[in-house]
Motif scaffolding. Structure first.
Motif, PDB file in Angstrom:
ATOM      1  N   ALA A   1       0.829  -1.202   0.000  1.00  0.00           N
ATOM      2  CA  ALA A   1       0.000   0.000   0.000  1.00  0.00           C
ATOM      3  C   ALA A   1       0.869   1.259   0.000  1.00  0.00           C
ATOM      4  O   ALA A   1       0.563   2.247  -0.683  1.00  0.00           O
ATOM      5  CB  ALA A   1      -0.927  -0.010   1.210  1.00  0.00           C
ATOM      6  N   GLU A   2       1.949   1.240   0.771  1.00  0.00           N
ATOM      7  CA  GLU A   2       2.866   2.378   0.795  1.00  0.00           C
ATOM      8  C   GLU A   2       3.497   2.596  -0.575  1.00  0.00           C
ATOM      9  O   GLU A   2       3.655   3.726  -1.041  1.00  0.00           O
ATOM     10  CB  GLU A   2       3.957   2.138   1.840  1.00  0.00           C
ATOM     11  N   LYS A   3       3.838   1.500  -1.227  1.00  0.00           N
ATOM     12  CA  LYS A   3       4.449   1.588  -2.542  1.00  0.00           C
ATOM     13  C   LYS A   3       3.480   2.176  -3.565  1.00  0.00           C
ATOM     14  O   LYS A   3       3.887   2.902  -4.477  1.00  0.00           O
ATOM     15  CB  LYS A   3       4.906   0.198  -2.980  1.00  0.00           C
ATOM     16  N   GLN A   4       2.193   1.867  -3.382  1.00  0.00           N
ATOM     17  CA  GLN A   4       1.173   2.349  -4.307  1.00  0.00           C
ATOM     18  C   GLN A   4       0.805   3.812  -4.030  1.00  0.00           C
ATOM     19  O   GLN A   4       0.077   4.420  -4.806  1.00  0.00           O
ATOM     20  CB  GLN A   4      -0.096   1.492  -4.204  1.00  0.00           C
ATOM     21  N   GLN A   5       1.275   4.359  -2.906  1.00  0.00           N
ATOM     22  CA  GLN A   5       1.051   5.756  -2.544  1.00  0.00           C
ATOM     23  C   GLN A   5      -0.441   6.104  -2.505  1.00  0.00           C
ATOM     24  O   GLN A   5      -0.894   7.091  -3.073  1.00  0.00           O
ATOM     25  CB  GLN A   5       1.788   6.692  -3.508  1.00  0.00           C
ATOM     26  N   GLY A   6      -1.185   5.245  -1.810  1.00  0.00           N
ATOM     27  CA  GLY A   6      -2.596   5.517  -1.605  1.00  0.00           C
ATOM     28  C   GLY A   6      -3.514   4.981  -2.681  1.00  0.00           C
ATOM     29  O   GLY A   6      -4.735   4.937  -2.495  1.00  0.00           O
ATOM     30  N   ASP A   7      -2.974   4.625  -3.812  1.00  0.00           N
ATOM     31  CA  ASP A   7      -3.796   4.028  -4.881  1.00  0.00           C
ATOM     32  C   ASP A   7      -3.686   2.509  -4.751  1.00  0.00           C
ATOM     33  O   ASP A   7      -2.692   1.917  -5.148  1.00  0.00           O
ATOM     34  CB  ASP A   7      -3.302   4.489  -6.244  1.00  0.00           C
ATOM     35  N   ASN A   8      -4.732   1.902  -4.168  1.00  0.00           N
ATOM     36  CA  ASN A   8      -4.649   0.475  -3.860  1.00  0.00           C
ATOM     37  C   ASN A   8      -5.020  -0.435  -5.018  1.00  0.00           C
ATOM     38  O   ASN A   8      -5.177  -1.632  -4.830  1.00  0.00           O
ATOM     39  CB  ASN A   8      -5.556   0.162  -2.667  1.00  0.00           C
ATOM     40  N   ARG A   9      -5.139   0.124  -6.181  1.00  0.00           N
ATOM     41  CA  ARG A   9      -5.501  -0.718  -7.314  1.00  0.00           C
ATOM     42  C   ARG A   9      -4.309  -1.553  -7.772  1.00  0.00           C
ATOM     43  O   ARG A   9      -3.202  -1.050  -7.927  1.00  0.00           O
ATOM     44  CB  ARG A   9      -6.006   0.128  -8.480  1.00  0.00           C
ATOM     45  N   THR A  10      -4.554  -2.842  -7.988  1.00  0.00           N
ATOM     46  CA  THR A  10      -3.554  -3.730  -8.580  1.00  0.00           C
ATOM     47  C   THR A  10      -4.170  -4.416  -9.783  1.00  0.00           C
ATOM     48  O   THR A  10      -5.393  -4.576  -9.872  1.00  0.00           O
ATOM     49  CB  THR A  10      -3.070  -4.785  -7.572  1.00  0.00           C
ATOM     50  N   MET A  11      -3.327  -4.804 -10.696  1.00  0.00           N
ATOM     51  CA  MET A  11      -3.797  -5.357 -11.961  1.00  0.00           C
ATOM     52  C   MET A  11      -3.645  -6.877 -11.998  1.00  0.00           C
ATOM     53  O   MET A  11      -2.698  -7.441 -11.450  1.00  0.00           O
ATOM     54  CB  MET A  11      -3.024  -4.741 -13.141  1.00  0.00           C
ATOM     55  N   GLY A  12      -4.616  -7.513 -12.627  1.00  0.00           N
ATOM     56  CA  GLY A  12      -4.561  -8.942 -12.882  1.00  0.00           C
ATOM     57  C   GLY A  12      -5.047  -9.209 -14.288  1.00  0.00           C
ATOM     58  O   GLY A  12      -5.279  -8.286 -15.067  1.00  0.00           O
ATOM     59  N   LYS A  13      -5.208 -10.482 -14.633  1.00  0.00           N
ATOM     60  CA  LYS A  13      -5.688 -10.789 -15.976  1.00  0.00           C
ATOM     61  C   LYS A  13      -6.457 -12.091 -15.987  1.00  0.00           C
ATOM     62  O   LYS A  13      -6.280 -12.959 -15.129  1.00  0.00           O
ATOM     63  CB  LYS A  13      -4.528 -10.861 -16.964  1.00  0.00           C
ATOM     64  N   LYS A  14      -7.338 -12.210 -16.948  1.00  0.00           N
ATOM     65  CA  LYS A  14      -8.077 -13.435 -17.219  1.00  0.00           C
ATOM     66  C   LYS A  14      -7.908 -13.795 -18.680  1.00  0.00           C
ATOM     67  O   LYS A  14      -7.820 -12.918 -19.543  1.00  0.00           O
ATOM     68  CB  LYS A  14      -9.573 -13.257 -16.909  1.00  0.00           C
ATOM     69  N   ASN A  15      -7.891 -15.098 -18.937  1.00  0.00           N
ATOM     70  CA  ASN A  15      -7.792 -15.588 -20.308  1.00  0.00           C
ATOM     71  C   ASN A  15      -9.069 -16.338 -20.670  1.00  0.00           C
ATOM     72  O   ASN A  15      -9.497 -17.227 -19.931  1.00  0.00           O
ATOM     73  CB  ASN A  15      -6.596 -16.525 -20.461  1.00  0.00           C
ATOM     74  N   THR A  16      -9.684 -15.971 -21.786  1.00  0.00           N
ATOM     75  CA  THR A  16     -10.925 -16.619 -22.206  1.00  0.00           C
ATOM     76  C   THR A  16     -10.921 -16.873 -23.711  1.00  0.00           C
ATOM     77  O   THR A  16     -10.064 -16.360 -24.439  1.00  0.00           O
ATOM     78  CB  THR A  16     -12.162 -15.744 -21.880  1.00  0.00           C
ATOM     79  N   ILE A  17     -11.892 -17.662 -24.148  1.00  0.00           N
ATOM     80  CA  ILE A  17     -12.242 -17.734 -25.566  1.00  0.00           C
ATOM     81  C   ILE A  17     -13.680 -17.240 -25.689  1.00  0.00           C
ATOM     82  O   ILE A  17     -14.482 -17.415 -24.773  1.00  0.00           O
ATOM     83  CB  ILE A  17     -12.097 -19.163 -26.127  1.00  0.00           C
ATOM     84  N   PRO A  18     -14.050 -16.607 -26.809  1.00  0.00           N
ATOM     85  CA  PRO A  18     -15.413 -16.098 -26.947  1.00  0.00           C
ATOM     86  C   PRO A  18     -16.462 -17.206 -26.967  1.00  0.00           C
ATOM     87  O   PRO A  18     -17.505 -17.104 -26.322  1.00  0.00           O
ATOM     88  CB  PRO A  18     -15.390 -15.340 -28.274  1.00  0.00           C
ATOM     89  N   TYR A  19     -16.183 -18.258 -27.726  1.00  0.00           N
ATOM     90  CA  TYR A  19     -17.119 -19.399 -27.794  1.00  0.00           C
ATOM     91  C   TYR A  19     -16.392 -20.594 -28.390  1.00  0.00           C
ATOM     92  O   TYR A  19     -15.531 -20.451 -29.272  1.00  0.00           O
ATOM     93  CB  TYR A  19     -18.345 -19.081 -28.648  1.00  0.00           C
ATOM     94  N   GLY A  20     -16.762 -21.777 -27.922  1.00  0.00           N
ATOM     95  CA  GLY A  20     -16.241 -23.001 -28.509  1.00  0.00           C
ATOM     96  C   GLY A  20     -17.174 -24.160 -28.245  1.00  0.00           C
ATOM     97  O   GLY A  20     -17.650 -24.331 -27.118  1.00  0.00           O
ATOM     98  N   LEU A  21     -17.471 -24.940 -29.279  1.00  0.00           N
ATOM     99  CA  LEU A  21     -18.227 -26.185 -29.150  1.00  0.00           C
ATOM    100  C   LEU A  21     -17.229 -27.325 -29.286  1.00  0.00           C
ATOM    101  O   LEU A  21     -16.514 -27.420 -30.295  1.00  0.00           O
ATOM    102  CB  LEU A  21     -19.311 -26.289 -30.218  1.00  0.00           C
ATOM    103  N   TYR A  22     -17.172 -28.193 -28.279  1.00  0.00           N
ATOM    104  CA  TYR A  22     -16.158 -29.250 -28.198  1.00  0.00           C
ATOM    105  C   TYR A  22     -16.794 -30.629 -28.309  1.00  0.00           C
ATOM    106  O   TYR A  22     -17.919 -30.853 -27.851  1.00  0.00           O
ATOM    107  CB  TYR A  22     -15.405 -29.175 -26.866  1.00  0.00           C
ATOM    108  N   MET A  23     -16.028 -31.557 -28.871  1.00  0.00           N
ATOM    109  CA  MET A  23     -16.433 -32.964 -28.929  1.00  0.00           C
ATOM    110  C   MET A  23     -15.346 -33.832 -28.311  1.00  0.00           C
ATOM    111  O   MET A  23     -14.162 -33.701 -28.653  1.00  0.00           O
ATOM    112  CB  MET A  23     -16.686 -33.417 -30.371  1.00  0.00           C
ATOM    113  N   ALA A  24     -15.745 -34.701 -27.388  1.00  0.00           N
ATOM    114  CA  ALA A  24     -14.847 -35.709 -26.823  1.00  0.00           C
ATOM    115  C   ALA A  24     -15.410 -37.078 -27.136  1.00  0.00           C
ATOM    116  O   ALA A  24     -16.622 -37.240 -27.331  1.00  0.00           O
ATOM    117  CB  ALA A  24     -14.702 -35.530 -25.318  1.00  0.00           C
ATOM    118  N   HIS A  25     -14.544 -38.077 -27.169  1.00  0.00           N
ATOM    119  CA  HIS A  25     -14.965 -39.450 -27.407  1.00  0.00           C
ATOM    120  C   HIS A  25     -14.637 -40.295 -26.188  1.00  0.00           C
ATOM    121  O   HIS A  25     -13.618 -40.078 -25.518  1.00  0.00           O
ATOM    122  CB  HIS A  25     -14.264 -40.024 -28.638  1.00  0.00           C
ATOM    123  N   GLY A  26     -15.517 -41.245 -25.896  1.00  0.00           N
ATOM    124  CA  GLY A  26     -15.322 -42.107 -24.739  1.00  0.00           C
ATOM    125  C   GLY A  26     -15.497 -43.569 -25.096  1.00  0.00           C
ATOM    126  O   GLY A  26     -16.180 -43.919 -26.075  1.00  0.00           O
TER     127      GLY A  26
END
Length: 303
Positions: free
Chosen positions: A168-193
């Protein structure tokens, strides 16, 4: 319960919307994909994990539906449980460990199959520490593959807090931190069993176990919700039942009867309704019965 008497091969369809169905830890958790074609991939291990989680939820980790491979489990301690339950004492071994031998290992392996759903379904290597042998499971999956290439997208997200006072001291009062997410917009998958009646005879995989597997495939995404995984849904389960234990037709020839095609080749698919499912169920090979499950969720037509 008596083991199943028929061989089964099945096609499993599921989709994901704005999510990551199976991140790759070696690629910064990006959704898995084929680097040559761009098609999305989901591992067999991922699918089995979701089945295990559903069975654990449905039966509260109680025998004969306990789960061997589960979070925070100590596998060698579970092996010891088998020997203790059977009243077998091997503590006089030279190194002080209860290794087990001969018919003791066979009895321990049978006990593990009787008590753990995933052992008698998927198999397990249980020879570490106290030896409970190895089991080759009757149920196996392929990787799932998407029908179209997927575009993994990285999204930057903001967290309005920090972890420590020093940060928090390092951020000098701005407590925002950044992260990330990874996605795909859409996918239809087929598996075999694939389900082997011959291996089921060795593990005791029963008709009730089989029905529980179908139930898990139909409902496992409903109890595995996460913002990271987006909206995942089962879209189809097509089961080819063979009249015999050995089988009445090659699996690949049966799988080819389930065909998925885009309704509009010029349109990017963003929902299940953008595809058409064609089920070629006329003139099935002798001794084969096709069961189409979860049809209420399908946009299907017989061809």
């Amino acid at each position: 319960m008596n083991p199943i008497q028929h061989r089964y091969d099945f096609v499993f369809l599921f989709d994901v919307l704005d999510g990551n169905p199976n991140g790759d830890p070696d690629a910064d958790n990006l959704p898995r994909f084929d680097p040559e074609t761009g098609h999305g991939l989901v591992t067999d291990v991922c699918l089995k994990r979701k089945i295990r989680n559903f069975v654990s939820l449905a039966h509260n980790n109680k025998a004969p539906y306990d789960i061997y491979i589960k979070e925070k489990a100590v596998l060698n301690d579970i092996h010891d449980r088998a020997y203790t339950a059977l009243g077998i004492d091997t503590s006089d071994s030279k190194d002080g460990k209860r290794k087990g031998k001969g018919d003791e290992v066979d009895k321990a392996r049978q006990w593990m199959c009787q008590n753990f759903y995933d052992v008698r379904t998927f198999g397990a290597v249980m020879s570490t520490g106290t030896n409970c042998g190895q089991v080759r499971g009757p149920v196996q999956f392929s990787f799932a593959r998407s029908f179209d290439p997927v575009i993994p997208t990285e999204h930057t997200v903001t967290r309005m807090v920090v972890t420590t006072a020093k940060e928090a001291e390092k951020q000098q009062g701005d407590n925002r931190t950044m992260g990330k997410k990874n996605t795909i917009p859409y996918g239809l998958y087929m598996a075999h069993g694939f389900i082997s009646a011959n291996l089921a005879a060795q593990t005791g995989f029963s008709e009730h176990d089989l029905q529980l597997l179908w139930q898990a495939l139909g409902m496992m995404f409903e109890h595995d919700r996460s913002a990271a995984r987006g909206l995942m849904s089962t879209r189809g389960l097509y089961v080819f039942e063979h009249e015999s234990k050995l089988g009445n037709a090659p699996a690949h020839a049966l799988f080819e009867r389930i065909q998925v095609t885009p309704k509009d080749n010029d349109k990017i698919a963003r929902k299940f309704g953008d595809y058409e499912i064609n089920i070629h169920n006329s003139e099935l090979p002798q001794g084969i019965t096709l069961h189409c499950m979860h049809e209420s969720q399908l946009l299907a037509k017989a061809a």
